[in-house]
Design a protein around this motif. Structure first.
Motif, short mmCIF file in Angstrom:
data_model
loop_
_atom_site.label_atom_id
_atom_site.label_comp_id
_atom_site.label_asym_id
_atom_site.label_seq_id
_atom_site.Cartn_x
_atom_site.Cartn_y
_atom_site.Cartn_z
N LEU A 103 0.82 -1.21 0.00
CA LEU A 103 0.00 0.00 0.00
C LEU A 103 0.85 1.26 0.00
CD1 LEU A 103 -2.75 -1.06 2.54
CD2 LEU A 103 -2.89 -1.04 0.05
N THR A 104 2.06 1.19 0.52
CA THR A 104 2.96 2.35 0.53
C THR A 104 4.26 1.97 -0.14
OG1 THR A 104 3.93 1.75 2.65
CG2 THR A 104 2.01 3.20 2.72
N THR A 105 5.01 2.99 -0.52
CA THR A 105 6.28 2.73 -1.21
C THR A 105 7.48 2.80 -0.27
OG1 THR A 105 6.40 5.07 -1.77
CG2 THR A 105 5.44 3.61 -3.42
N ASN A 106 7.32 3.42 0.88
CA ASN A 106 8.47 3.59 1.78
C ASN A 106 8.50 2.57 2.91
OD1 ASN A 106 6.38 4.53 3.32
ND2 ASN A 106 7.51 6.30 4.12
N TRP A 107 7.74 1.51 2.81
CA TRP A 107 7.70 0.52 3.89
C TRP A 107 9.03 -0.19 4.07
CZ3 TRP A 107 8.30 -4.81 3.57
CH2 TRP A 107 8.33 -5.35 2.30
N THR A 109 11.95 1.18 3.69
CA THR A 109 12.81 2.09 4.44
C THR A 109 12.51 1.97 5.93
OG1 THR A 109 12.74 3.59 2.55
CG2 THR A 109 13.54 4.49 4.64
N GLN A 110 11.22 1.91 6.25
CA GLN A 110 10.83 1.75 7.66
C GLN A 110 11.32 0.40 8.22
OE1 GLN A 110 6.58 2.20 7.79
NE2 GLN A 110 6.62 4.28 6.98
N LEU A 111 11.23 -0.63 7.39
CA LEU A 111 11.72 -1.94 7.81
C LEU A 111 13.23 -1.91 8.04
CD1 LEU A 111 10.87 -4.89 8.34
CD2 LEU A 111 11.36 -5.37 5.94
N GLN A 112 13.95 -1.17 7.18
CA GLN A 112 15.40 -1.04 7.32
C GLN A 112 15.74 -0.33 8.64
OE1 GLN A 112 17.72 -2.38 5.36
NE2 GLN A 112 19.33 -1.60 6.70
N GLU A 113 14.99 0.69 8.99
CA GLU A 113 15.23 1.41 10.24
C GLU A 113 15.01 0.49 11.45
OE1 GLU A 113 12.64 4.78 10.07
OE2 GLU A 113 13.89 5.83 8.59
N LEU A 114 13.96 -0.34 11.37
CA LEU A 114 13.70 -1.28 12.46
C LEU A 114 14.82 -2.32 12.55
CD1 LEU A 114 9.85 -1.80 12.07
CD2 LEU A 114 11.04 -0.69 13.96
N GLU A 115 15.35 -2.75 11.41
CA GLU A 115 16.46 -3.71 11.41
C GLU A 115 17.73 -3.09 11.99
OE1 GLU A 115 16.61 -5.01 7.35
OE2 GLU A 115 15.00 -6.47 7.63
N GLU A 116 17.95 -1.78 11.75
CA GLU A 116 19.09 -1.10 12.35
C GLU A 116 18.93 -1.03 13.87
OE1 GLU A 116 19.42 2.66 10.36
OE2 GLU A 116 19.96 1.74 8.46
N ALA A 117 17.71 -0.76 14.33
CA ALA A 117 17.45 -0.75 15.77
C ALA A 117 17.68 -2.15 16.36
CB ALA A 117 16.01 -0.29 16.04
N GLU A 118 17.27 -3.16 15.61
CA GLU A 118 17.50 -4.55 16.03
C GLU A 118 19.00 -4.82 16.20
OE1 GLU A 118 17.43 -8.92 13.88
OE2 GLU A 118 16.22 -7.31 13.03
N GLN A 119 19.81 -4.37 15.25
CA GLN A 119 21.26 -4.57 15.32
C GLN A 119 21.87 -3.86 16.52
OE1 GLN A 119 23.01 -6.76 13.57
NE2 GLN A 119 21.05 -7.32 12.65
N ALA A 120 21.39 -2.65 16.81
CA ALA A 120 21.90 -1.90 17.96
C ALA A 120 21.59 -2.64 19.27
CB ALA A 120 21.31 -0.50 17.98
N ILE A 121 20.39 -3.18 19.37
CA ILE A 121 20.02 -3.92 20.58
C ILE A 121 20.83 -5.21 20.67
CG2 ILE A 121 18.13 -5.14 21.74
CD1 ILE A 121 16.25 -3.01 20.55
#
Length: 160
Positions: A103-107, A109-121
């Protein structure tokens, strides 16, 4: 004729006294007895070692299993369990929605940001693998990734 107890006892005693005390056997029994004794000794020698070997093998096996479980086997890491579960779930959703239009085109990018947060944790958990707050945050990040994939490809208003 009904026999009472004293009469029966007397009759039994008389009958036993009248029996022949020396009844010879019909054949020589000593050869069979000797054979049975010899065979019994041989069987004891053969059977004597196997139970001991079996007991030694069982004890050795039990010791090896105990050493493996309690000493060698590492403690299960909750980070690995959580990560494996959610990675499998995420990959399953991505394969399921692979051919569906988002439904959106930037999903991504949002998933990538969540994966970066995952890596930091994950990096923080390397120093403190049992930290419950970090484990909870990791589980929340994973759940946000799954929710994002689901909402982008199958919003709730389509299920009504």
């Amino acid at each position: 004729m009904k026999m009472n107890k004293p009469n029966f006892d007397d009759y039994l005693n008389k009958s036993l006294n009248m029996l022949d005390k020396e009844i010879p056997p019909q054949k020589d029994l000593w050869a069979g007895i000797e054979r049975a004794i010899v065979n019994n000794k041989q069987n004891q020698k053969k059977a004597g070692i196997w139970p001991k070997l079996t007991a030694i093998a069982a004890c050795t096996l039990a010791t090896l299993i105990a050493v493996n479980i309690f000493i060698i086997a590492p403690e299960p890491q909750p980070v690995v369990a959580i990560s494996d579960y959610f990675s499998a779930k995420k990959n399953s959703l991505l394969v399921e929605y692979e051919n569906k239009e988002a439904l959106t085109t930037n999903w991504q990018t949002q998933l990538q940001e969540l994966e970066e947060a995952e890596q930091a944790i994950m990096q923080a958990l390397e120093n403190e693998p049992q930290n419950q707050a970090l484990l909870t945050m990791l589980a929340q990040i994973y759940q946000q990734q799954l929710d994002l994939i689901n909402k982008v490809h199958a919003p709730r208003w389509q299920h009504i």
